[in-house]
Design a protein around this motif. Structure first.
Motif, PDB file in Angstrom:
ATOM      1  N   ASP A   1     -13.394 -19.523  24.765  1.00 29.77           N
ATOM      2  CA  ASP A   1     -13.123 -20.468  25.846  1.00 29.77           C
ATOM      3  C   ASP A   1     -13.531 -19.883  27.194  1.00 29.77           C
ATOM      4  O   ASP A   1     -14.121 -20.583  28.036  1.00 29.77           O
ATOM      5  N   VAL A   2     -13.254 -18.607  27.402  1.00 32.41           N
ATOM      6  CA  VAL A   2     -13.626 -17.964  28.665  1.00 32.41           C
ATOM      7  C   VAL A   2     -15.145 -17.893  28.809  1.00 32.41           C
ATOM      8  O   VAL A   2     -15.695 -18.178  29.887  1.00 32.41           O
ATOM      9  N   PHE A   3     -15.837 -17.528  27.740  1.00 33.34           N
ATOM     10  CA  PHE A   3     -17.302 -17.456  27.804  1.00 33.34           C
ATOM     11  C   PHE A   3     -17.908 -18.836  28.083  1.00 33.34           C
ATOM     12  O   PHE A   3     -18.898 -18.950  28.809  1.00 33.34           O
ATOM     13  N   VAL A   4     -17.325 -19.870  27.501  1.00 30.07           N
ATOM     14  CA  VAL A   4     -17.814 -21.228  27.737  1.00 30.07           C
ATOM     15  C   VAL A   4     -17.623 -21.610  29.205  1.00 30.07           C
ATOM     16  O   VAL A   4     -18.517 -22.192  29.833  1.00 30.07           O
ATOM     17  N   ARG A   5     -16.469 -21.280  29.769  1.00 35.53           N
ATOM     18  CA  ARG A   5     -16.168 -21.682  31.147  1.00 35.53           C
ATOM     19  C   ARG A   5     -16.887 -20.829  32.187  1.00 35.53           C
ATOM     20  O   ARG A   5     -17.332 -21.343  33.218  1.00 35.53           O
ATOM     21  N   ARG A   6     -17.017 -19.539  31.927  1.00 33.83           N
ATOM     22  CA  ARG A   6     -17.529 -18.620  32.937  1.00 33.83           C
ATOM     23  C   ARG A   6     -18.920 -18.075  32.636  1.00 33.83           C
ATOM     24  O   ARG A   6     -19.554 -17.498  33.518  1.00 33.83           O
ATOM     25  N   GLY A   7     -19.380 -18.249  31.385  1.00 27.51           N
ATOM     26  CA  GLY A   7     -20.631 -17.631  30.987  1.00 27.51           C
ATOM     27  C   GLY A   7     -20.406 -16.174  30.628  1.00 27.51           C
ATOM     28  O   GLY A   7     -19.367 -15.590  30.959  1.00 27.51           O
ATOM     29  N   TYR A   8     -21.393 -15.585  29.983  1.00 26.13           N
ATOM     30  CA  TYR A   8     -21.246 -14.188  29.560  1.00 26.13           C
ATOM     31  C   TYR A   8     -21.122 -13.258  30.762  1.00 26.13           C
ATOM     32  O   TYR A   8     -20.239 -12.405  30.818  1.00 26.13           O
ATOM     33  N   GLN A   9     -22.011 -13.430  31.733  1.00 26.51           N
ATOM     34  CA  GLN A   9     -22.010 -12.532  32.879  1.00 26.51           C
ATOM     35  C   GLN A   9     -20.765 -12.705  33.747  1.00 26.51           C
ATOM     36  O   GLN A   9     -20.265 -11.749  34.334  1.00 26.51           O
ATOM     37  N   GLY A  10     -20.269 -13.924  33.846  1.00 20.34           N
ATOM     38  CA  GLY A  10     -19.127 -14.188  34.716  1.00 20.34           C
ATOM     39  C   GLY A  10     -17.782 -13.857  34.111  1.00 20.34           C
ATOM     40  O   GLY A  10     -16.761 -13.854  34.816  1.00 20.34           O
ATOM     41  N   ALA A  11     -17.750 -13.598  32.811  1.00 23.82           N
ATOM     42  CA  ALA A  11     -16.483 -13.318  32.126  1.00 23.82           C
ATOM     43  C   ALA A  11     -16.150 -11.836  32.200  1.00 23.82           C
ATOM     44  O   ALA A  11     -17.031 -10.979  32.120  1.00 23.82           O
ATOM     45  N   ALA A  12     -14.876 -11.536  32.321  1.00 20.35           N
ATOM     46  CA  ALA A  12     -14.393 -10.159  32.319  1.00 20.35           C
ATOM     47  C   ALA A  12     -13.280 -10.037  31.290  1.00 20.35           C
ATOM     48  O   ALA A  12     -12.654 -11.023  30.910  1.00 20.35           O
ATOM     49  N   VAL A  13     -13.040  -8.818  30.855  1.00 25.33           N
ATOM     50  CA  VAL A  13     -11.971  -8.585  29.888  1.00 25.33           C
ATOM     51  C   VAL A  13     -10.639  -9.076  30.453  1.00 25.33           C
ATOM     52  O   VAL A  13      -9.806  -9.623  29.720  1.00 25.33           O
ATOM     53  N   GLU A  14     -10.437  -8.918  31.749  1.00 26.93           N
ATOM     54  CA  GLU A  14      -9.200  -9.381  32.379  1.00 26.93           C
ATOM     55  C   GLU A  14      -9.039 -10.890  32.228  1.00 26.93           C
ATOM     56  O   GLU A  14      -7.928 -11.398  32.030  1.00 26.93           O
ATOM     57  N   ASP A  15     -10.152 -11.644  32.328  1.00 31.01           N
ATOM     58  CA  ASP A  15     -10.099 -13.093  32.170  1.00 31.01           C
ATOM     59  C   ASP A  15      -9.677 -13.469  30.748  1.00 31.01           C
ATOM     60  O   ASP A  15      -8.903 -14.405  30.544  1.00 31.01           O
ATOM     61  N   ILE A  16     -10.199 -12.732  29.779  1.00 28.76           N
ATOM     62  CA  ILE A  16      -9.873 -13.006  28.379  1.00 28.76           C
ATOM     63  C   ILE A  16      -8.406 -12.697  28.112  1.00 28.76           C
ATOM     64  O   ILE A  16      -7.701 -13.460  27.442  1.00 28.76           O
ATOM     65  N   ALA A  17      -7.925 -11.586  28.676  1.00 32.94           N
ATOM     66  CA  ALA A  17      -6.522 -11.220  28.509  1.00 32.94           C
ATOM     67  C   ALA A  17      -5.614 -12.288  29.113  1.00 32.94           C
ATOM     68  O   ALA A  17      -4.609 -12.692  28.506  1.00 32.94           O
ATOM     69  N   ALA A  18      -5.975 -12.765  30.304  1.00 31.27           N
ATOM     70  CA  ALA A  18      -5.165 -13.796  30.960  1.00 31.27           C
ATOM     71  C   ALA A  18      -5.154 -15.081  30.141  1.00 31.27           C
ATOM     72  O   ALA A  18      -4.113 -15.733  29.995  1.00 31.27           O
ATOM     73  N   ALA A  19      -6.319 -15.465  29.611  1.00 35.54           N
ATOM     74  CA  ALA A  19      -6.411 -16.689  28.814  1.00 35.54           C
ATOM     75  C   ALA A  19      -5.581 -16.583  27.542  1.00 35.54           C
ATOM     76  O   ALA A  19      -5.019 -17.587  27.066  1.00 35.54           O
TER      77      ALA A  19
END
Length: 210
Positions: free
Chosen positions: A23-41
């Protein structure tokens, strides 16, 4: 009062993290995603993410593998339930385009060139793409046993490449019905494949998907 995080079995937690990461990769793209974003999601700590994955690249590749497995299984199941090469091809294409329609954003990021990946991630993604084509090769060889494995593999990579490119076109023209997309691919592929799937005596070589 501090809420206690429910402990999940490792395989359940891993699947949860992969779903959140997709879901994070879809919303932010590969470059825009960070591990912190995935943890938060996922509602977990960054430290917990690293218990399961070495880095963002590994998470992305797990998302890609999971989605590829889902797509491969859908195509194999659909083609395996049809009788004869033409029906198998049509059923497999329908399953493929259903996936593109239902998981469009995921397809864009993981399959359609929507992620700016390089290095080992790009190499691994290419290997996943190759293995998907090899799955199709098994279907080709099963439907036309008289075709040797090398030729079946080559035909399968042609099918896979054509399907990927027309899916990219379809993502730009989403109003075209899925049934029309299937028939357009059949028009493009079946004339040549019909000859491949025909025995010398003119009968179609039938078989079960490998």
């Amino acid at each position: 009062m501090t809420a206690t995080r429910r402990r999940l079995a490792p395989e359940v937690r891993r699947a949860q993290l992969i779903a959140a990461a997709e879901d994070v990769f879809v919303r932010r793209g590969y470059q825009g995603a960070a591990v912190e974003d995935i943890a938060a999601a996922a509602g977990v700590t960054r430290t917990l993410i690293y218990k399961y994955f070495a880095d963002k690249d590994e998470i992305y590749l797990e998302c890609l593998r999971a989605a590829r497995d889902e797509l491969d299984q859908a195509v194999v199941a659909a083609a395996g339930g049809a009788e004869g090469p033409e029906a198998q091809l049509r059923a497999g294409l329908r399953a493929y385009f259903d996936f593109v329609r239902d998981r469009g954003s995921t397809w864009d990021v993981l399959f359609g060139g929507g992620a700016a990946v390089a290095g080992r991630v790009a190499e691994a993604a290419a290997e996943h793409r190759y293995q998907t084509a090899e799955v199709i090769g098994g279907l080709v060889h099963g439907a036309a046993p008289q075709v040797d494995a090398e030729a079946a593999s080559a035909y399968a990579h042609a099918i896979s490449g054509a399907a990927e490119q027309i899916a990219k076109w379809w993502r730009r023209h989403p109003d075209v019905p899925v049934e029309v997309m299937v028939e357009r691919m059949m028009d493009a592929l079946w004339v040549g494949l019909r000859a491949v799937a025909t025995d010398a005596d003119g009968s179609e070589g039938l078989g079960s998907p490998a």
